[in-house]
Design a protein around this motif. Sequence first.
Motif, mmCIF file in Angstrom:
data_model
loop_
_atom_site.group_PDB
_atom_site.id
_atom_site.type_symbol
_atom_site.label_atom_id
_atom_site.label_comp_id
_atom_site.label_asym_id
_atom_site.label_seq_id
_atom_site.Cartn_x
_atom_site.Cartn_y
_atom_site.Cartn_z
ATOM 1 N N GLY A 77 -4.719 7.454 5.155
ATOM 2 C CA GLY A 77 -6.154 7.651 4.997
ATOM 3 C C GLY A 77 -6.785 6.525 4.197
ATOM 4 N N ARG A 78 -8.081 6.337 4.391
ATOM 5 C CA ARG A 78 -8.798 5.280 3.683
ATOM 6 C C ARG A 78 -10.147 5.789 3.171
ATOM 7 N N ILE A 79 -10.503 5.354 1.978
ATOM 8 C CA ILE A 79 -11.821 5.620 1.418
ATOM 9 C C ILE A 79 -12.794 4.575 1.954
ATOM 10 N N SER A 96 -9.483 0.648 8.311
ATOM 11 C CA SER A 96 -8.145 0.350 7.797
ATOM 12 C C SER A 96 -8.097 -1.020 7.126
ATOM 13 N N HIS A 97 -9.011 -1.921 7.524
ATOM 14 C CA HIS A 97 -9.055 -3.259 6.914
ATOM 15 C C HIS A 97 -9.871 -3.266 5.626
ATOM 16 N N TYR A 98 -11.061 -2.645 5.654
ATOM 17 C CA TYR A 98 -11.962 -2.709 4.515
ATOM 18 C C TYR A 98 -11.836 -1.498 3.580
ATOM 19 N N GLY A 99 -11.157 -0.453 4.032
ATOM 20 C CA GLY A 99 -11.090 0.764 3.232
ATOM 21 C C GLY A 99 -10.140 0.665 2.053
ATOM 22 N N PHE A 100 -10.143 1.712 1.234
ATOM 23 C CA PHE A 100 -9.336 1.773 0.025
ATOM 24 C C PHE A 100 -8.420 2.984 0.075
ATOM 25 N N SER A 146 -18.278 4.719 -0.093
ATOM 26 C CA SER A 146 -17.842 5.732 -1.062
ATOM 27 C C SER A 146 -17.201 5.074 -2.272
ATOM 28 N N GLN A 147 -16.442 4.014 -2.022
ATOM 29 C CA GLN A 147 -15.812 3.284 -3.122
ATOM 30 C C GLN A 147 -16.864 2.681 -4.047
ATOM 31 N N VAL A 148 -17.860 2.000 -3.466
ATOM 32 C CA VAL A 148 -18.900 1.359 -4.276
ATOM 33 C C VAL A 148 -19.719 2.410 -5.014
#
Length: 360
Positions: free
Chosen positions: A106-108, A342-346, A112-114
Amino acid sequence: MSDLATLETSILDQIAAAGDEAALEAVRVAALGKKGSISALLATLGKMSPDERKTQGAAINQAKDKVTEALAARRDLLKSAALDARLASETIDVTLPLREAPAEAGRIHPLSQVWDELTTIFADMGFSVAEGPDIETDDYNFTKLNFPEGHPAREMHDTFFFHPKEDGSRMLLRTHTSPVQVRTMLNQQPPIRVICPGRTYRIDSDATHTPQFHQVEGLVIDKHSHLGHLKWILHEFCKAFFEVDHINMRFRPSFFPFTEPSLEVDIQCRRDKGEIRFGEGEDWLEILGCGMVHPNVLRACGIDPDEYQGFAWGMGIDRIAMLKYGIADLRQLFDSDVRWLSHYGFKPLEVPTLAGGLSS
């Protein structure tokens, strides 16, 4: 004795033919159970003479021992065969790659991260988070923020309006999170120190604009707040958010209906090979707008401008996310492309903290 030998041979043949433990157990019960054939012969020993008992007893017990040994040997063989079959059916190829755990797959989303990053930064400065509805009244979205009648932002080309009500008034999708500031000032006595992150809506769509986007605004109302405090807050935020030790800022005069004076804020950067680096270089990039809260806004929200003053600022969450993480097209943030995410997520457990790093 010939009958005993025949019985023994028959039982041993049945043991050898048993295909599984259930069939073997059936043979055991038929031979050695309470009503089994060998058990029946042992029961007849009490009716024999001493000499017959001595001869027959030894033969029957010998046959019983042979059957017991054969049963044990066959049982071990069947268990071994069953284990081999199970191992063959449940074989794991240890050369295959390990499946990724759900928590790792899974990725954030970067937004949402910012959102979490800026909340962490401002919370450390003593700000609380205020929220409000996406559907607003004209009064909260425009009038109380000193937008005069006929202002272009009230027109349909900027704002999503709902159908008029019976009294002629129309609800709308908020064009900024400033109505949350209005609601806060109406419901809370100064001093006030809040940030207002949330979704906003405007009729616009291109590489740098989407009909729905995200903003974060800040508001401070106090008796002695001034532009020096505002500059310090924005400077500390930019340093923490872009994770640099120092960053130069430039404040330019501007105009907003709800602030006076109004300022545009540029931050120092260097553009190199399609990348933007902050805290170095000789270029400037506009990042947000701010100013001292207009006395008309304070008065409309029930706060005496002769006693209190304050400042406010606003910036696009999507915009600062693009700047920090090198996202070229704003529309990619809303495409729901799993490959892009998947590339930019956290990773889910990478919670931003000031001590551990916001985007480590």
